[in-house]
Design a protein around this motif. Structure first.
Motif, PDB file in Angstrom:
ATOM      1  N   SER A 124       5.766   5.361   4.938  1.00  0.00           N
ATOM      2  CA  SER A 124       6.982   5.921   4.346  1.00  0.00           C
ATOM      3  C   SER A 124       8.221   5.070   4.642  1.00  0.00           C
ATOM      4  CB  SER A 124       7.198   7.363   4.820  1.00  0.00           C
ATOM      5  OG  SER A 124       7.473   7.390   6.204  1.00  0.00           O
ATOM      6  N   SER A 125       8.154   4.198   5.617  1.00  0.00           N
ATOM      7  CA  SER A 125       9.305   3.357   5.944  1.00  0.00           C
ATOM      8  C   SER A 125       9.207   1.953   5.348  1.00  0.00           C
ATOM      9  CB  SER A 125       9.464   3.262   7.460  1.00  0.00           C
ATOM     10  OG  SER A 125       8.354   2.602   8.029  1.00  0.00           O
ATOM     11  N   MET A 126       8.079   1.636   4.725  1.00  0.00           N
ATOM     12  CA  MET A 126       7.910   0.316   4.113  1.00  0.00           C
ATOM     13  C   MET A 126       8.684   0.244   2.800  1.00  0.00           C
ATOM     14  SD  MET A 126       3.899  -0.495   4.653  1.00  0.00           S
ATOM     15  CE  MET A 126       3.234  -0.962   6.219  1.00  0.00           C
ATOM     16  N   SER A 127       8.800  -0.958   2.278  1.00  0.00           N
ATOM     17  CA  SER A 127       9.476  -1.145   0.997  1.00  0.00           C
ATOM     18  C   SER A 127       8.749  -0.366  -0.089  1.00  0.00           C
ATOM     19  CB  SER A 127       9.511  -2.626   0.619  1.00  0.00           C
ATOM     20  OG  SER A 127       8.203  -3.078   0.285  1.00  0.00           O
ATOM     21  N   ALA A 128       9.445  -0.092  -1.174  1.00  0.00           N
ATOM     22  CA  ALA A 128       8.845   0.643  -2.299  1.00  0.00           C
ATOM     23  C   ALA A 128       7.637  -0.121  -2.840  1.00  0.00           C
ATOM     24  CB  ALA A 128       9.881   0.871  -3.387  1.00  0.00           C
ATOM     25  N   ALA A 129       7.730  -1.440  -2.889  1.00  0.00           N
ATOM     26  CA  ALA A 129       6.616  -2.241  -3.405  1.00  0.00           C
ATOM     27  C   ALA A 129       5.373  -2.096  -2.525  1.00  0.00           C
ATOM     28  CB  ALA A 129       7.023  -3.710  -3.507  1.00  0.00           C
ATOM     29  N   ALA A 130       5.562  -2.114  -1.223  1.00  0.00           N
ATOM     30  CA  ALA A 130       4.426  -1.979  -0.309  1.00  0.00           C
ATOM     31  C   ALA A 130       3.833  -0.575  -0.391  1.00  0.00           C
ATOM     32  CB  ALA A 130       4.853  -2.292   1.117  1.00  0.00           C
ATOM     33  N   ALA A 131       4.688   0.431  -0.369  1.00  0.00           N
ATOM     34  CA  ALA A 131       4.198   1.816  -0.447  1.00  0.00           C
ATOM     35  C   ALA A 131       3.459   2.054  -1.756  1.00  0.00           C
ATOM     36  CB  ALA A 131       5.364   2.785  -0.299  1.00  0.00           C
ATOM     37  N   MET A 132       3.967   1.491  -2.855  1.00  0.00           N
ATOM     38  CA  MET A 132       3.306   1.660  -4.148  1.00  0.00           C
ATOM     39  C   MET A 132       1.940   0.984  -4.136  1.00  0.00           C
ATOM     40  SD  MET A 132       4.461   0.673  -8.027  1.00  0.00           S
ATOM     41  CE  MET A 132       6.011   1.507  -7.831  1.00  0.00           C
ATOM     42  N   HIS A 133       1.869  -0.190  -3.550  1.00  0.00           N
ATOM     43  CA  HIS A 133       0.588  -0.897  -3.493  1.00  0.00           C
ATOM     44  C   HIS A 133      -0.433  -0.098  -2.681  1.00  0.00           C
ATOM     45  CE1 HIS A 133      -2.028  -4.338  -3.962  1.00  0.00           C
ATOM     46  NE2 HIS A 133      -2.374  -4.155  -2.707  1.00  0.00           N
ATOM     47  N   ILE A 134      -0.020   0.428  -1.570  1.00  0.00           N
ATOM     48  CA  ILE A 134      -0.929   1.240  -0.744  1.00  0.00           C
ATOM     49  C   ILE A 134      -1.361   2.478  -1.516  1.00  0.00           C
ATOM     50  CG2 ILE A 134      -1.055   2.670   1.331  1.00  0.00           C
ATOM     51  CD1 ILE A 134       0.766   0.517   2.657  1.00  0.00           C
ATOM     52  N   GLY A 135      -0.423   3.124  -2.193  1.00  0.00           N
ATOM     53  CA  GLY A 135      -0.749   4.301  -2.994  1.00  0.00           C
ATOM     54  C   GLY A 135      -1.725   3.997  -4.107  1.00  0.00           C
ATOM     55  N   MET A 136      -1.531   2.877  -4.792  1.00  0.00           N
ATOM     56  CA  MET A 136      -2.431   2.488  -5.884  1.00  0.00           C
ATOM     57  C   MET A 136      -3.837   2.200  -5.345  1.00  0.00           C
ATOM     58  SD  MET A 136      -0.687   2.871  -8.561  1.00  0.00           S
ATOM     59  CE  MET A 136      -1.627   2.065  -9.820  1.00  0.00           C
ATOM     60  N   GLN A 137      -3.908   1.564  -4.192  1.00  0.00           N
ATOM     61  CA  GLN A 137      -5.216   1.296  -3.594  1.00  0.00           C
ATOM     62  C   GLN A 137      -5.917   2.601  -3.209  1.00  0.00           C
ATOM     63  OE1 GLN A 137      -6.916  -1.693  -3.257  1.00  0.00           O
ATOM     64  NE2 GLN A 137      -5.285  -2.303  -4.653  1.00  0.00           N
ATOM     65  N   ALA A 138      -5.160   3.549  -2.690  1.00  0.00           N
ATOM     66  CA  ALA A 138      -5.738   4.850  -2.336  1.00  0.00           C
ATOM     67  C   ALA A 138      -6.270   5.551  -3.573  1.00  0.00           C
ATOM     68  CB  ALA A 138      -4.699   5.714  -1.631  1.00  0.00           C
ATOM     69  N   LEU A 139      -5.500   5.542  -4.655  1.00  0.00           N
ATOM     70  CA  LEU A 139      -5.951   6.177  -5.898  1.00  0.00           C
ATOM     71  C   LEU A 139      -7.202   5.502  -6.440  1.00  0.00           C
ATOM     72  CD1 LEU A 139      -2.556   6.807  -7.717  1.00  0.00           C
ATOM     73  CD2 LEU A 139      -4.097   8.525  -6.735  1.00  0.00           C
ATOM     74  N   GLU A 140      -7.222   4.190  -6.378  1.00  0.00           N
ATOM     75  CA  GLU A 140      -8.396   3.432  -6.840  1.00  0.00           C
ATOM     76  C   GLU A 140      -9.628   3.812  -6.019  1.00  0.00           C
ATOM     77  OE1 GLU A 140     -10.422   1.034  -9.362  1.00  0.00           O
ATOM     78  OE2 GLU A 140      -8.282   1.470  -9.522  1.00  0.00           O
ATOM     79  N   HIS A 141      -9.435   3.973  -4.745  1.00  0.00           N
ATOM     80  CA  HIS A 141     -10.536   4.324  -3.841  1.00  0.00           C
ATOM     81  C   HIS A 141     -11.130   5.694  -4.184  1.00  0.00           C
ATOM     82  CE1 HIS A 141     -12.882   4.486  -0.175  1.00  0.00           C
ATOM     83  NE2 HIS A 141     -12.379   5.672   0.074  1.00  0.00           N
ATOM     84  N   PHE A 142     -10.289   6.622  -4.600  1.00  0.00           N
ATOM     85  CA  PHE A 142     -10.754   7.981  -4.859  1.00  0.00           C
ATOM     86  C   PHE A 142     -11.168   8.220  -6.313  1.00  0.00           C
ATOM     87  CE2 PHE A 142      -8.234   8.660  -0.949  1.00  0.00           C
ATOM     88  CZ  PHE A 142      -9.275   9.157  -0.184  1.00  0.00           C
ATOM     89  N   ARG A 143     -11.209   7.200  -7.110  1.00  0.00           N
ATOM     90  CA  ARG A 143     -11.663   7.338  -8.510  1.00  0.00           C
ATOM     91  C   ARG A 143     -13.093   7.692  -8.587  1.00  0.00           C
ATOM     92  NH1 ARG A 143      -9.209   2.932 -12.560  1.00  0.00           N
ATOM     93  NH2 ARG A 143      -7.510   4.235 -13.190  1.00  0.00           N
TER      94      ARG A 143
END
Length: 143
Positions: A124-143
């Motif tokens: 939550s304290s990382m840049s928006a770009a980093a947080a978005m990348h982590i979020g996208m990877q999490a979503l990809e993982h749960f597909r």
């Protein structure tokens, strides 16, 4: 390892237990503190900065431990662009927390815990770009 010595790496304890002690002579505690731990990271700070141990760790039972050397960690991380980007963001946030951790807002860091460095706090304290990348990877993982 002993209090006051330079950390040579981070340790992941997979089996067995360690007795971790801190004393007023080597760390910012009022009285001797002792705890027995299992399955934890020890001295993770050594991966993100120069770290001196503020306590002593001793095996209580036979242990299975993996040591991660900072130079090897950096070499592997730097070999992947995305991982390198995220690790740099993580390192910046981790260092801020290590240097800011002090009473009255938090306990001083130890070899076992650096306040406010759990995954959710860090992301939550990382840049928006980093947080978005982590979020996208999490979503990809749960597909």
């Amino acid at each position: 390892f002993s209090a006051g010595s330079t950390a040579v790496g981070a340790y992941k304890l997979f089996g067995g237990s360690i007795r971790y002690t801190q004393s007023p002579e080597s760390s910012c505690v009022q009285e001797d503190v002792e705890e027995q731990v299992r399955g934890v990271w020890i001295s993770e700070s050594a991966l993100w900065c120069h770290w001196l141990h503020v306590g002593t760790a001793e095996a209580v039972t036979p242990c299975k431990v993996v040591r991660v050397l900072p130079e090897d960690f950096v070499e592997v991380v730097q070999s992947h662009n995305t991982v390198s980007f995220l690790a740099a963001e993580f390192a910046e946030q981790y260092y801020k927390r290590i240097t800011a951790a002090r009473p009255p807002f938090a306990d001083f860091p130890s070899d076992l815990v650096v306040p406010f460095t759990d995954f959710a706090d860090m992301v939550s304290s990382m840049s928006a770009a980093a947080a978005m990348h982590i979020g996208m990877q999490a979503l990809e993982h749960f597909r």
